[in-house]
Design a protein around this motif. Structure first.
Motif, PDB file in Angstrom:
ATOM      1  N   TYR A 180       0.846  -1.192   0.000  1.00  0.00           N
ATOM      2  CA  TYR A 180       0.000   0.000   0.000  1.00  0.00           C
ATOM      3  C   TYR A 180       0.885   1.248   0.000  1.00  0.00           C
ATOM      4  CZ  TYR A 180      -3.302   3.588   1.466  1.00  0.00           C
ATOM      5  OH  TYR A 180      -4.047   4.732   1.535  1.00  0.00           O
ATOM      6  N   ALA A 181       0.584   2.179  -0.889  1.00  0.00           N
ATOM      7  CA  ALA A 181       1.332   3.432  -0.972  1.00  0.00           C
ATOM      8  C   ALA A 181       0.742   4.437   0.018  1.00  0.00           C
ATOM      9  CB  ALA A 181       1.284   3.980  -2.396  1.00  0.00           C
ATOM     10  N   LEU A 182       1.424   4.620   1.152  1.00  0.00           N
ATOM     11  CA  LEU A 182       0.961   5.613   2.132  1.00  0.00           C
ATOM     12  C   LEU A 182       1.035   7.016   1.537  1.00  0.00           C
ATOM     13  CD1 LEU A 182       2.820   4.201   5.271  1.00  0.00           C
ATOM     14  CD2 LEU A 182       0.379   3.988   4.739  1.00  0.00           C
ATOM     15  N   THR A 183       2.130   7.281   0.807  1.00  0.00           N
ATOM     16  CA  THR A 183       2.299   8.507   0.036  1.00  0.00           C
ATOM     17  C   THR A 183       2.888   8.087  -1.310  1.00  0.00           C
ATOM     18  OG1 THR A 183       4.585   8.979   0.710  1.00  0.00           O
ATOM     19  CG2 THR A 183       2.831   9.734   2.192  1.00  0.00           C
ATOM     20  N   ASP A 184       3.182   9.048  -2.172  1.00  0.00           N
ATOM     21  CA  ASP A 184       3.807   8.710  -3.454  1.00  0.00           C
ATOM     22  C   ASP A 184       5.183   8.091  -3.262  1.00  0.00           C
ATOM     23  OD1 ASP A 184       1.595   9.707  -4.665  1.00  0.00           O
ATOM     24  OD2 ASP A 184       2.527  11.535  -5.440  1.00  0.00           O
ATOM     25  N   LYS A 185       5.823   8.348  -2.128  1.00  0.00           N
ATOM     26  CA  LYS A 185       7.190   7.870  -1.890  1.00  0.00           C
ATOM     27  C   LYS A 185       7.295   6.759  -0.850  1.00  0.00           C
ATOM     28  CE  LYS A 185       9.205  10.832  -4.686  1.00  0.00           C
ATOM     29  NZ  LYS A 185       9.912  10.362  -5.899  1.00  0.00           N
ATOM     30  N   ILE A 186       6.413   6.742   0.138  1.00  0.00           N
ATOM     31  CA  ILE A 186       6.500   5.798   1.249  1.00  0.00           C
ATOM     32  C   ILE A 186       5.476   4.685   1.064  1.00  0.00           C
ATOM     33  CG2 ILE A 186       6.442   5.501   3.734  1.00  0.00           C
ATOM     34  CD1 ILE A 186       8.700   7.286   2.753  1.00  0.00           C
ATOM     35  N   HIS A 187       5.970   3.431   1.022  1.00  0.00           N
ATOM     36  CA  HIS A 187       5.116   2.269   0.824  1.00  0.00           C
ATOM     37  C   HIS A 187       5.219   1.311   2.012  1.00  0.00           C
ATOM     38  CE1 HIS A 187       4.916   2.545  -3.876  1.00  0.00           C
ATOM     39  NE2 HIS A 187       4.781   3.718  -3.283  1.00  0.00           N
ATOM     40  N   LEU A 188       4.078   0.744   2.402  1.00  0.00           N
ATOM     41  CA  LEU A 188       3.998  -0.249   3.470  1.00  0.00           C
ATOM     42  C   LEU A 188       3.540  -1.573   2.860  1.00  0.00           C
ATOM     43  CD1 LEU A 188       4.012  -0.843   6.582  1.00  0.00           C
ATOM     44  CD2 LEU A 188       1.574  -0.248   6.547  1.00  0.00           C
ATOM     45  N   ARG A 189       4.110  -2.700   3.322  1.00  0.00           N
ATOM     46  CA  ARG A 189       3.700  -3.980   2.753  1.00  0.00           C
ATOM     47  C   ARG A 189       3.778  -5.110   3.766  1.00  0.00           C
ATOM     48  NH1 ARG A 189       8.603  -6.037  -1.260  1.00  0.00           N
ATOM     49  NH2 ARG A 189       9.825  -7.125   0.319  1.00  0.00           N
ATOM     50  N   ALA A 190       3.020  -6.169   3.490  1.00  0.00           N
ATOM     51  CA  ALA A 190       3.113  -7.438   4.194  1.00  0.00           C
ATOM     52  C   ALA A 190       3.543  -8.471   3.156  1.00  0.00           C
ATOM     53  CB  ALA A 190       1.779  -7.819   4.808  1.00  0.00           C
TER      54      ALA A 190
END
Length: 226
Positions: A180-190
């Protein structure tokens, strides 16, 4: 009679003129194309793209499972422990698909000891892995489920009858995840992955020991997209 005609002309002509202007304005407004953003000073919003390079760090849990056989005795040894590492990669976006290439390095502390028949105490251990894999994702705006397939190298250690035998194993790794893209630059994933570690028969002090082992990892990662 003539006076009535003059009164009609004076009253109708201005009214007809006003009606004609109103009709012209209505037709002109109806003919305008409906184009979102055309008359908005801010313009149309740019579409989010998954394409580009990224680097990240991850933390989670690793599970080691080993089946040890010797003679008629058999036992499965399992151990779960904390795991952590770093990863980097690049994504290419093609219409509704994202193709990516990623490499990672992880450390863990999986170790398990148990008794197996005449072997007595048997110990299994793995402490690191490194791999490269391809990813195929189906982006849904800022969400992207994906599948992965690659090759990973891992260490594996088996100890029995006072002897320790350690190997570095290369095997296929399969995985899946959700990013999931929290912002255009910062991504979170499982991210979940599974790999083989060992499938050999070895001799420990004159006793043949058949060992099959594999590991699984479930990691939460946070990355920066360039």
């Amino acid at each position: 009679m003539n006076q009535q005609k003059r009164l009609l002309k004076k009253s109708l002509l201005p009214s007809m003129a006003l009606l004609l202007v109103a009709m012209t304005n209505t037709v002109s407004a109806a003919d305008l194309p409906s184009m979102p953003g055309l008359y908005d000073p801010s313009g149309p919003k740019p579409q989010f793209s998954w394409e580009g390079a990224y680097v990240g760090a991850q933390i989670g849990a690793g599970l080691l499972a080993s089946e040890v056989k010797s003679g008629g005795a058999k036992r499965t040894l399992k151990d779960g422990s904390a795991a952590g590492g770093v990863y980097a990669g690049y994504n290419w976006q093609f219409s509704r698909f994202v193709l990516g290439l990623e490499t990672d390095v992880n450390l863990n502390a999986n170790k398990k000891t148990g008794t197996v028949g005449s072997l007595g105490n048997v110990s299994t251990k793995t402490s690191w892995s490194a791999g490269i894999k391809g990813r195929v994702g189906l982006p849904i705006d800022r969400f992207m489920p994906y599948l992965s397939l690659g090759v990973a190298a891992s260490d594996y250690q088996l100890t029995a009858k006072g002897q320790r035998k350690k190997t570095n194993v290369a095997s296929l790794t399969l995985g899946a995840g959700l990013e999931y893209a929290l912002t255009d630059k910062i991504h979170l994933r499982a991210d979940y992955s599974i790999r083989g570690l060992d499938n050999k028969t070895r001799n420990f002090a004159g006793t043949a020991v058949k060992n099959t082992a594999g590991s699984q990892q479930l990691m939460m990662g946070l990355s920066y997209k360039f």
